[in-house]
Design a protein around this motif. Structure first.
Motif, PDB file in Angstrom:
ATOM      1  N   LYS A  46       0.887  -1.167   0.000  1.00 25.38           N
ATOM      2  CA  LYS A  46       0.000   0.000   0.000  1.00 25.38           C
ATOM      3  C   LYS A  46       0.920   1.210   0.000  1.00 25.38           C
ATOM      4  O   LYS A  46       1.925   1.213   0.713  1.00 25.38           O
ATOM      5  N   ASN A  48       1.800   5.606  -0.287  1.00 25.86           N
ATOM      6  CA  ASN A  48       1.471   7.027  -0.266  1.00 25.86           C
ATOM      7  C   ASN A  48       1.637   7.494  -1.707  1.00 25.86           C
ATOM      8  O   ASN A  48       2.752   7.472  -2.236  1.00 25.86           O
ATOM      9  N   VAL A  55       3.685   2.156   2.615  1.00 28.31           N
ATOM     10  CA  VAL A  55       3.254   2.424   3.988  1.00 28.31           C
ATOM     11  C   VAL A  55       2.671   1.196   4.667  1.00 28.31           C
ATOM     12  O   VAL A  55       2.373   1.203   5.858  1.00 28.31           O
ATOM     13  N   VAL A 198     -10.432   2.292   9.376  1.00 27.22           N
ATOM     14  CA  VAL A 198     -10.045   2.771   8.040  1.00 27.22           C
ATOM     15  C   VAL A 198     -11.083   2.301   7.021  1.00 27.22           C
ATOM     16  O   VAL A 198     -11.600   1.185   7.129  1.00 27.22           O
ATOM     17  N   PRO A 230      -9.612   7.488   8.183  1.00 25.03           N
ATOM     18  CA  PRO A 230      -8.672   7.520   7.061  1.00 25.03           C
ATOM     19  C   PRO A 230      -9.190   6.633   5.934  1.00 25.03           C
ATOM     20  O   PRO A 230      -9.942   5.686   6.168  1.00 25.03           O
ATOM     21  N   ILE A 232      -8.187   4.562   2.073  1.00 24.01           N
ATOM     22  CA  ILE A 232      -7.205   4.090   1.111  1.00 24.01           C
ATOM     23  C   ILE A 232      -7.988   3.589  -0.098  1.00 24.01           C
ATOM     24  O   ILE A 232      -9.052   2.981   0.056  1.00 24.01           O
ATOM     25  N   PHE A 252      -3.679   7.626  -0.009  1.00 23.13           N
ATOM     26  CA  PHE A 252      -3.117   6.278   0.063  1.00 23.13           C
ATOM     27  C   PHE A 252      -3.821   5.332  -0.909  1.00 23.13           C
ATOM     28  O   PHE A 252      -5.020   5.467  -1.147  1.00 23.13           O
ATOM     29  N   VAL A 280       3.949   5.372   8.639  1.00 22.30           N
ATOM     30  CA  VAL A 280       2.910   6.315   9.041  1.00 22.30           C
ATOM     31  C   VAL A 280       2.003   5.699  10.091  1.00 22.30           C
ATOM     32  O   VAL A 280       1.661   4.518  10.020  1.00 22.30           O
ATOM     33  N   GLU A 284      -1.536   9.809  11.190  1.00 22.78           N
ATOM     34  CA  GLU A 284      -0.853  10.428  10.051  1.00 22.78           C
ATOM     35  C   GLU A 284      -1.524  10.045   8.736  1.00 22.78           C
ATOM     36  O   GLU A 284      -1.581  10.826   7.797  1.00 22.78           O
ATOM     37  N   ARG A 285      -2.030   8.825   8.692  1.00 22.61           N
ATOM     38  CA  ARG A 285      -2.743   8.404   7.497  1.00 22.61           C
ATOM     39  C   ARG A 285      -3.929   9.315   7.271  1.00 22.61           C
ATOM     40  O   ARG A 285      -4.326   9.583   6.163  1.00 22.61           O
ATOM     41  N   ALA A 288      -2.902  13.192   6.410  1.00 19.02           N
ATOM     42  CA  ALA A 288      -1.981  13.340   5.290  1.00 19.02           C
ATOM     43  C   ALA A 288      -2.385  14.411   4.277  1.00 19.02           C
ATOM     44  O   ALA A 288      -1.549  14.857   3.521  1.00 19.02           O
TER      45      ALA A 288
END
Ligand code: C2E
Ligand code: MG
Ligand code: MG
Ligand code: MG
Length: 289
Positions: A46, A48, A55, A198, A230, A232, A252, A280, A284-285, A288
């Motif tokens: 995965k 950034n 990450v 997430v 967060p 992704i 992400f 991270v 932070e995820r 970002a």
């Protein structure tokens, strides 16, 4: 009874008989595969997307078949989910993932968090949280290194057992991701009742990159942010999709554009290079953007 059932099925529905025979063969094959250690996790990084750095990763089951080569999960996971064999397979994938992380640490290579998939059928007759807790303890790895993916459709079944397992995992300190978010018909309702750490946005959101699709994706990302989740994106294949994601504030991603799933040795070698990795935290995820 079985004989006559098969006999009758065969009489009226030869196609169905063939399917049953094939299913039986596959089940026997899986038993051998587990006995002979032919089931292993591949790892897909995965990233950034701003920096291209790794990450984390997802562990994806592969069957290293002596004649057929690498068999993908689409060919065995759905069947195993129907008859409960999936538990044995999943536990094997979780164990091999934990063992691989422990080995990495022993070699002095700093790992990234790796998520494993949990099937809705895993909660039938297995305490998923106790099993995963037992595994990370047995291999002596920090539980922040093993994350858990549960699909939106598994939650949508509204079976208390999946939600309970998910809540227990979060209470035990595992990061839980909702996989394939947005693929069902009640995605938004789901977020009222179910807590996860997430959202993993389903790849169908990337099918198109026109204005309307962009607005929808942007709304999803903003909604997640309002909820403190967060995100992704998965299934990112092209530069155009990367630009699209940056436009809507999704940082992400996982997809062939960055890396394909690879075997354990290849991923260890990649991590050992060191400078392609970014560590991270969960917040932070989120921050970002
Ligand atoms: P998933 O958990 O949503 O995993 C993502 C799938 O998307 C993986 O397929 C991955 O190889 C594929 N993918 C990643 N990037 C791209 C891309 O850019 N384009 C396209 N077209 N596909 C991409 P895979 O490995 O074939 O796995 C398929 C599904 O099988 C998984 O979907 C998951 O639901 C299930 N699965 C895989 N491993 C396991 C496992 O160990 N246990 C269980 N219960 N299910 C598993
Ligand atoms: Mg997954
Ligand atoms: Mg997915
Ligand atoms: Mg998927």
């Amino acid at each position: 009874v079985k004989e006559s059932y098969f006999g009758r099925v065969a009489e009226y529905e030869p196609g169905l008989r063939d399917a049953l025979v094939e299913e039986r063969a596959l089940l026997d094959g899986i038993e051998v595969a587990l006995d002979e250690d032919q089931i292993e996790p591949f790892f897909q990084p995965k990233c950034n997307i701003r920096t291209g750095k790794i990450v984390g990763a997802e562990a994806l089951a592969r069957w290293r078949h002596p004649e057929r080569g690498i068999v993908p999960p689409a060919e065995f996971v759905p069947l195993l989910e129907r008859n409960g064999f999936i538990r044995a397979l999943d536990v094997r994938v979780w164990e091999r993932t934990a063992a691989w992380i422990a080995q990495l640490v022993a070699q002095g290579i700093e790992p990234v968090p790796v998520s494993v998939n949990v099937s809705r059928a895993d909660v039938d007759g297995m305490d998923v949280c106790a099993t995963l807790t037992g595994i990370v303890e047995r291999y002596g790895i920090d539980r922040s290194l093993m994350e858990v993916e549960i699909t939106e459709s598994a939650y949508a079944d509204r079976r208390d057992s999946i939600i309970e397992a998910s809540d227990e995992l979060m209470a035990e300190g595992f990061v839980v991701l909702m996989d394939d978010f947005g693929s069902g018909y009640s995605s938004l309702n789901m977020l009222r009742d179910i807590n996860v750490n997430v959202l993993k946005i389903d790849m169908r959101f990337l099918d198109r990159t026109d204005r309307r699709s962009r607005d929808i994706m942007e709304s999803v990302v903003h909604m997640a942010r309002w909820l403190g989740l967060p995100v992704i994106a998965e299934g990112v294949e092209t530069d155009e999709q990367v630009r699209f994601l940056l436009d809507v504030g999704c940082v992400f991603a996982q997809g062939f554009r960055f890396y394909r799933p690879m075997d354990a040795a290849s991923f260890a070698a990649l991590l050992a290079e060191g400078d392609n990795v970014e560590r991270v935290t969960l917040s932070e995820r989120f921050d970002a953007e």
